[in-house]
Design a protein around this motif. Structure first.
Motif, PDB file in Angstrom:
ATOM      1  N   MET A   1       3.830  -6.742   0.470  1.00  0.00           N
ATOM      2  CA  MET A   1       4.715  -6.327  -0.623  1.00  0.00           C
ATOM      3  C   MET A   1       5.417  -5.021  -0.287  1.00  0.00           C
ATOM      4  N   ASP A   2       6.594  -4.841  -0.854  1.00  0.00           N
ATOM      5  CA  ASP A   2       7.311  -3.575  -0.744  1.00  0.00           C
ATOM      6  C   ASP A   2       6.460  -2.509  -1.428  1.00  0.00           C
ATOM      7  N   GLN A   3       6.169  -1.425  -0.709  1.00  0.00           N
ATOM      8  CA  GLN A   3       5.292  -0.392  -1.264  1.00  0.00           C
ATOM      9  C   GLN A   3       5.941   0.425  -2.370  1.00  0.00           C
ATOM     10  N   ILE A   4       7.252   0.406  -2.443  1.00  0.00           N
ATOM     11  CA  ILE A   4       7.958   1.141  -3.489  1.00  0.00           C
ATOM     12  C   ILE A   4       8.581   0.109  -4.430  1.00  0.00           C
ATOM     13  N   ASN A   5       7.854  -0.242  -5.467  1.00  0.00           N
ATOM     14  CA  ASN A   5       8.380  -1.185  -6.457  1.00  0.00           C
ATOM     15  C   ASN A   5       7.721  -0.901  -7.804  1.00  0.00           C
ATOM     16  N   ASN A   6       7.992  -1.717  -8.789  1.00  0.00           N
ATOM     17  CA  ASN A   6       7.446  -1.496 -10.129  1.00  0.00           C
ATOM     18  C   ASN A   6       5.931  -1.649 -10.172  1.00  0.00           C
ATOM     19  N   PHE A   7       5.364  -2.333  -9.206  1.00  0.00           N
ATOM     20  CA  PHE A   7       3.920  -2.561  -9.195  1.00  0.00           C
ATOM     21  C   PHE A   7       3.221  -1.746  -8.110  1.00  0.00           C
ATOM     22  N   SER A   8       3.801  -0.649  -7.714  1.00  0.00           N
ATOM     23  CA  SER A   8       3.262   0.149  -6.619  1.00  0.00           C
ATOM     24  C   SER A   8       1.817   0.584  -6.868  1.00  0.00           C
ATOM     25  N   ASN A   9       1.544   1.158  -8.023  1.00  0.00           N
ATOM     26  CA  ASN A   9       0.193   1.628  -8.325  1.00  0.00           C
ATOM     27  C   ASN A   9      -0.787   0.472  -8.464  1.00  0.00           C
ATOM     28  N   GLN A  10      -0.351  -0.591  -9.104  1.00  0.00           N
ATOM     29  CA  GLN A  10      -1.207  -1.757  -9.268  1.00  0.00           C
ATOM     30  C   GLN A  10      -1.511  -2.394  -7.917  1.00  0.00           C
ATOM     31  N   ARG A  11      -0.501  -2.436  -7.055  1.00  0.00           N
ATOM     32  CA  ARG A  11      -0.677  -3.006  -5.718  1.00  0.00           C
ATOM     33  C   ARG A  11      -1.756  -2.252  -4.962  1.00  0.00           C
ATOM     34  N   LYS A  12      -1.729  -0.929  -5.014  1.00  0.00           N
ATOM     35  CA  LYS A  12      -2.729  -0.121  -4.317  1.00  0.00           C
ATOM     36  C   LYS A  12      -4.131  -0.407  -4.848  1.00  0.00           C
ATOM     37  N   TRP A  13      -4.266  -0.500  -6.164  1.00  0.00           N
ATOM     38  CA  TRP A  13      -5.575  -0.723  -6.762  1.00  0.00           C
ATOM     39  C   TRP A  13      -6.149  -2.084  -6.349  1.00  0.00           C
ATOM     40  N   TYR A  14      -5.372  -3.116  -6.504  1.00  0.00           N
ATOM     41  CA  TYR A  14      -5.875  -4.452  -6.183  1.00  0.00           C
ATOM     42  C   TYR A  14      -6.045  -4.637  -4.677  1.00  0.00           C
ATOM     43  N   LEU A  15      -5.236  -3.977  -3.885  1.00  0.00           N
ATOM     44  CA  LEU A  15      -5.432  -4.019  -2.436  1.00  0.00           C
ATOM     45  C   LEU A  15      -6.751  -3.349  -2.081  1.00  0.00           C
ATOM     46  N   SER A  16      -7.058  -2.230  -2.733  1.00  0.00           N
ATOM     47  CA  SER A  16      -8.328  -1.562  -2.451  1.00  0.00           C
ATOM     48  C   SER A  16      -9.511  -2.453  -2.838  1.00  0.00           C
ATOM     49  N   LEU A  17      -9.385  -3.204  -3.936  1.00  0.00           N
ATOM     50  CA  LEU A  17     -10.460  -4.131  -4.319  1.00  0.00           C
ATOM     51  C   LEU A  17     -10.635  -5.234  -3.278  1.00  0.00           C
ATOM     52  N   ALA A  18      -9.537  -5.750  -2.766  1.00  0.00           N
ATOM     53  CA  ALA A  18      -9.608  -6.779  -1.722  1.00  0.00           C
ATOM     54  C   ALA A  18     -10.262  -6.210  -0.468  1.00  0.00           C
ATOM     55  N   LEU A  19      -9.916  -4.990  -0.114  1.00  0.00           N
ATOM     56  CA  LEU A  19     -10.498  -4.366   1.071  1.00  0.00           C
ATOM     57  C   LEU A  19     -12.007  -4.176   0.916  1.00  0.00           C
ATOM     58  N   VAL A  20     -12.447  -3.804  -0.274  1.00  0.00           N
ATOM     59  CA  VAL A  20     -13.889  -3.661  -0.520  1.00  0.00           C
ATOM     60  C   VAL A  20     -14.570  -5.012  -0.348  1.00  0.00           C
ATOM     61  N   GLN A  21     -13.987  -6.058  -0.898  1.00  0.00           N
ATOM     62  CA  GLN A  21     -14.589  -7.387  -0.770  1.00  0.00           C
ATOM     63  C   GLN A  21     -14.669  -7.826   0.685  1.00  0.00           C
ATOM     64  N   LEU A  22     -13.729  -7.376   1.487  1.00  0.00           N
ATOM     65  CA  LEU A  22     -13.714  -7.734   2.908  1.00  0.00           C
ATOM     66  C   LEU A  22     -14.524  -6.759   3.761  1.00  0.00           C
ATOM     67  N   ASN A  23     -15.199  -5.822   3.098  1.00  0.00           N
ATOM     68  CA  ASN A  23     -16.034  -4.811   3.745  1.00  0.00           C
ATOM     69  C   ASN A  23     -15.218  -3.890   4.658  1.00  0.00           C
ATOM     70  N   GLU A  24     -13.957  -3.692   4.331  1.00  0.00           N
ATOM     71  CA  GLU A  24     -13.092  -2.749   5.041  1.00  0.00           C
ATOM     72  C   GLU A  24     -13.114  -1.433   4.260  1.00  0.00           C
ATOM     73  N   ILE A  25     -14.295  -0.836   4.243  1.00  0.00           N
ATOM     74  CA  ILE A  25     -14.582   0.301   3.360  1.00  0.00           C
ATOM     75  C   ILE A  25     -13.746   1.533   3.696  1.00  0.00           C
ATOM     76  N   THR A  26     -13.575   1.833   4.968  1.00  0.00           N
ATOM     77  CA  THR A  26     -12.801   3.019   5.352  1.00  0.00           C
ATOM     78  C   THR A  26     -11.376   2.923   4.829  1.00  0.00           C
ATOM     79  N   ASP A  27     -10.757   1.764   5.011  1.00  0.00           N
ATOM     80  CA  ASP A  27      -9.386   1.571   4.516  1.00  0.00           C
ATOM     81  C   ASP A  27      -9.343   1.624   2.992  1.00  0.00           C
ATOM     82  N   ALA A  28     -10.353   1.057   2.354  1.00  0.00           N
ATOM     83  CA  ALA A  28     -10.415   1.078   0.891  1.00  0.00           C
ATOM     84  C   ALA A  28     -10.521   2.516   0.387  1.00  0.00           C
ATOM     85  N   LYS A  29     -11.357   3.322   1.032  1.00  0.00           N
ATOM     86  CA  LYS A  29     -11.523   4.720   0.623  1.00  0.00           C
ATOM     87  C   LYS A  29     -10.213   5.494   0.750  1.00  0.00           C
TER      88      LYS A  29
END
Length: 78
Positions: free
Chosen positions: A23-51
């Motif tokens: 997704m384009d990082q600068i859009n109306n859902f920018s903050n939401q995108r970051k949050w849900y991406l961090s949740l996906a990263l946690v589920q994938l055990n990509e903890i450093t990237d999630a942090k």
């Protein structure tokens, strides 16, 4: 954005991550995108990237800041 959320809800974290990252990082859902991406990263055990993303959410002082702090505490036990 909603497709990524649906993929995450279905347990398809890898596909959700790929969708959010494309997704384009600068859009109306920018903050939401970051949050849900961090949740996906946690589920994938990509903890450093999630942090990193959670700290970015906190720095941005977005709506998800409180949730990001809570999740960061869970991921970084003392």
């Amino acid at each position: 954005f909603y497709k990524g959320v649906a993929l995450l809800a279905k347990g398809e974290a890898a596909e959700a991550r790929d969708h959010f990252e494309s997704m384009d990082q600068i859009n109306n859902f920018s903050n939401q995108r970051k949050w849900y991406l961090s949740l996906a990263l946690v589920q994938l055990n990509e903890i450093t990237d999630a942090k990193e993303l959670l700290n970015e959410i906190i720095r941005d002082k977005s709506y998800f800041m409180i949730y990001a702090k809570d999740l960061l505490e869970i991921l970084s036990p003392k």
